[in-house]
Scaffold this active site. Structure first.
Site, PDB file in Angstrom:
ATOM      1  N   LYS A   1     -16.870  -0.030  -7.277  1.00  0.00           N
ATOM      2  CA  LYS A   1     -17.044  -1.490  -7.310  1.00  0.00           C
ATOM      3  C   LYS A   1     -16.186  -2.055  -8.429  1.00  0.00           C
ATOM      4  CE  LYS A   1     -20.210  -3.704  -5.138  1.00  0.00           C
ATOM      5  NZ  LYS A   1     -20.164  -3.804  -3.672  1.00  0.00           N
TER       6      LYS A   1
ATOM      7  N   THR B   1     -21.323   1.536  -3.178  1.00  0.00           N
ATOM      8  CA  THR B   1     -20.719   0.756  -4.267  1.00  0.00           C
ATOM      9  C   THR B   1     -21.733  -0.274  -4.784  1.00  0.00           C
ATOM     10  OG1 THR B   1     -19.681  -0.946  -2.884  1.00  0.00           O
ATOM     11  CG2 THR B   1     -18.413   1.079  -3.262  1.00  0.00           C
TER      12      THR B   1
ATOM     13  N   ARG C   1      16.345 -15.554 -34.072  1.00  0.00           N
ATOM     14  CA  ARG C   1      15.877 -15.979 -32.754  1.00  0.00           C
ATOM     15  C   ARG C   1      14.367 -16.157 -32.771  1.00  0.00           C
ATOM     16  NH1 ARG C   1      15.666 -10.539 -28.865  1.00  0.00           N
ATOM     17  NH2 ARG C   1      14.569  -9.251 -30.375  1.00  0.00           N
TER      18      ARG C   1
ATOM     19  N   HIS D   1      11.589 -15.098 -23.414  1.00  0.00           N
ATOM     20  CA  HIS D   1      12.789 -15.714 -23.986  1.00  0.00           C
ATOM     21  C   HIS D   1      12.657 -17.234 -24.125  1.00  0.00           C
ATOM     22  CE1 HIS D   1      14.530 -11.812 -23.398  1.00  0.00           C
ATOM     23  NE2 HIS D   1      14.406 -11.892 -22.086  1.00  0.00           N
TER      24      HIS D   1
ATOM     25  N   GLN E   1      11.801  -3.054 -29.822  1.00  0.00           N
ATOM     26  CA  GLN E   1      11.573  -1.605 -29.798  1.00  0.00           C
ATOM     27  C   GLN E   1      11.136  -1.094 -31.172  1.00  0.00           C
ATOM     28  OE1 GLN E   1      14.056  -3.186 -28.116  1.00  0.00           O
ATOM     29  NE2 GLN E   1      14.890  -1.932 -26.470  1.00  0.00           N
TER      30      GLN E   1
HETATM   31  O1  URC Z   1      14.493  -6.761 -28.961  1.00  0.00           O
HETATM   32  C1  URC Z   1      15.239  -6.720 -27.981  1.00  0.00           C
HETATM   33  N1  URC Z   1      15.432  -5.544 -27.317  1.00  0.00           N
HETATM   34  C2  URC Z   1      16.253  -5.439 -26.232  1.00  0.00           C
HETATM   35  O2  URC Z   1      16.417  -4.339 -25.633  1.00  0.00           O
HETATM   36  C3  URC Z   1      16.915  -6.612 -25.802  1.00  0.00           C
HETATM   37  N2  URC Z   1      17.779  -6.881 -24.782  1.00  0.00           N
HETATM   38  C4  URC Z   1      18.056  -8.213 -24.831  1.00  0.00           C
HETATM   39  O3  URC Z   1      18.808  -8.817 -24.007  1.00  0.00           O
HETATM   40  N3  URC Z   1      17.420  -8.801 -25.882  1.00  0.00           N
HETATM   41  C5  URC Z   1      16.698  -7.822 -26.502  1.00  0.00           C
HETATM   42  N4  URC Z   1      15.847  -7.858 -27.569  1.00  0.00           N
END
Ligand code: URC
Length: 297
Positions: A11, A60, A179, A259, A231
């Site tokens: 469920k 369920t 950014r 973005h 990353q």
């Molecule tokens: O932090 C980021 N990692 C990416 O792999 C990536 N690729 C991208 O176009 N902008 C960003 N920014």
């Protein structure tokens, strides 16, 4: 001859609200919990699919009723303990059920401050953020728990860049030294397997505090880091959570890069709105970057 190679059923979307009343205060202080539970069972259930043999079917509806009764008879918080308790029940109760998966989405009802004081029984929905738990009781193995955070929307208006990436004939993105960084945090931490429910009970103090710590680490590194990339920043978050909680084996993050594009407004009376003059941006709904990682001890 075809055969069933994987099957589970149960469920989903079992909605539960629970109030806990502390009557030692005047007036009583209420704490409320709202969650959505999913129960899925696995085991010797193939014949229900292949031969219409319902003798192996725990309805369920029974899973739903059991969830309500457990919510009445047990604490629903921390959700790790509630999920593990419920999952273990199904494996213990039905001999032919060998694995029970319980997932819980806990919503945020935060206490209102009224006239400068916490209100005893009024709450507000504190954002779309959710607390997640997956508790799997596996016969002969123990209880696996992943705790997590989902839909925690964050943004920083500077302190993020992306430079040094591969440049070739398909690349248009400029080196970006300043950014906007925005993401919806989806993070999880998998606990070392608990051999039995009693081990989950012994760890009961760890679950709320680790959730708070993971949230604090996420906020702090997001805010304070001069982020060179999503990353690298998410990797540092994983490292800190692993360091903070020795009982956690793996930490994962799943971060959309939401973005915000600059717009050139120079066509209107030479308005400057790019680079260091950028103030008005266009939030993009799609496409978005999507960066994932799992870091293990
Ligand atoms: O932090 C980021 N990692 C990416 O792999 C990536 N690729 C991208 O176009 N902008 C960003 N920014």
């Amino acid at each position: 001859m075809p055969s069933v190679t994987a099957a589970r059923y149960g469920k989903d979307n079992i909605r539960i609200y629970k109030v806990v009343r502390d009557t030692t205060t005047t007036p009583p202080t209420h704490t409320v919990y709202e969650m959505i539970v999913c129960v899925l069972l696995e085991g010797d259930i193939e014949t229900s699919y292949t031969q219409a043999d319902n003798s192996v079917v725990v309805a369920t509806d029974t899973m739903k009723q059991t969830t309500y009764i457990f919510a009445k008879e047990h604490p629903v918080n921390p959700p790790e303990l509630f999920g593990a308790t419920l999952a273990q029940h199904f494996v213990d109760t039905y001999k032919h059920i060998h694995t029970a998966h319980v997932s819980i989405i806990q919503h945020r009802w935060s206490r209102m401050e009224v006239n400068g004081a916490p209100h005893p029984h009024s709450f507000y929905r504190d954002g779309a953020e959710k607390r997640l738990v997956n508790a799997d009781a596996i016969e002969g193995k123990g209880i696996e728990i992943r705790s997590g955070i989902a839909e925690l929307l964050v943004l920083k208006s500077t302190g993020s860049m992306v430079t040094g990436f591969v440049r070739d004939e398909y690349t248009v993105l400029p080196e970006t030294y300043d950014r906007i960084l925005s993401t919806s945090v989806d993070a999880g931490w998998k606990w070392a397997i608990f051999p039995a429910l009693t081990d989950v009970q012994k760890a009961v103090d760890q679950f709320d505090s680790t959730h708070s710590k993971a949230r604090e680490i996420t906020f702090r590194l997001f805010a304070v880091e001069e982020s060179p990339s999503v990353q690298n920043t998410m990797y540092k978050m994983c490292e800190e959570i692993l360091a903070a909680q020795p009982m956690v084996r793996d930490v994962d993050y799943n971060l959309p890069n939401k973005h915000y594009f600059e717009i050139d407004l120079s066509w209107h009376k030479g308005l400057k709105n790019t680079g260091k003059d950028a103030e008005v941006y266009v939030p993009q709904s799609d496409p978005n970057g999507l960066i994932k990682v799992t870091v293990s001890r």
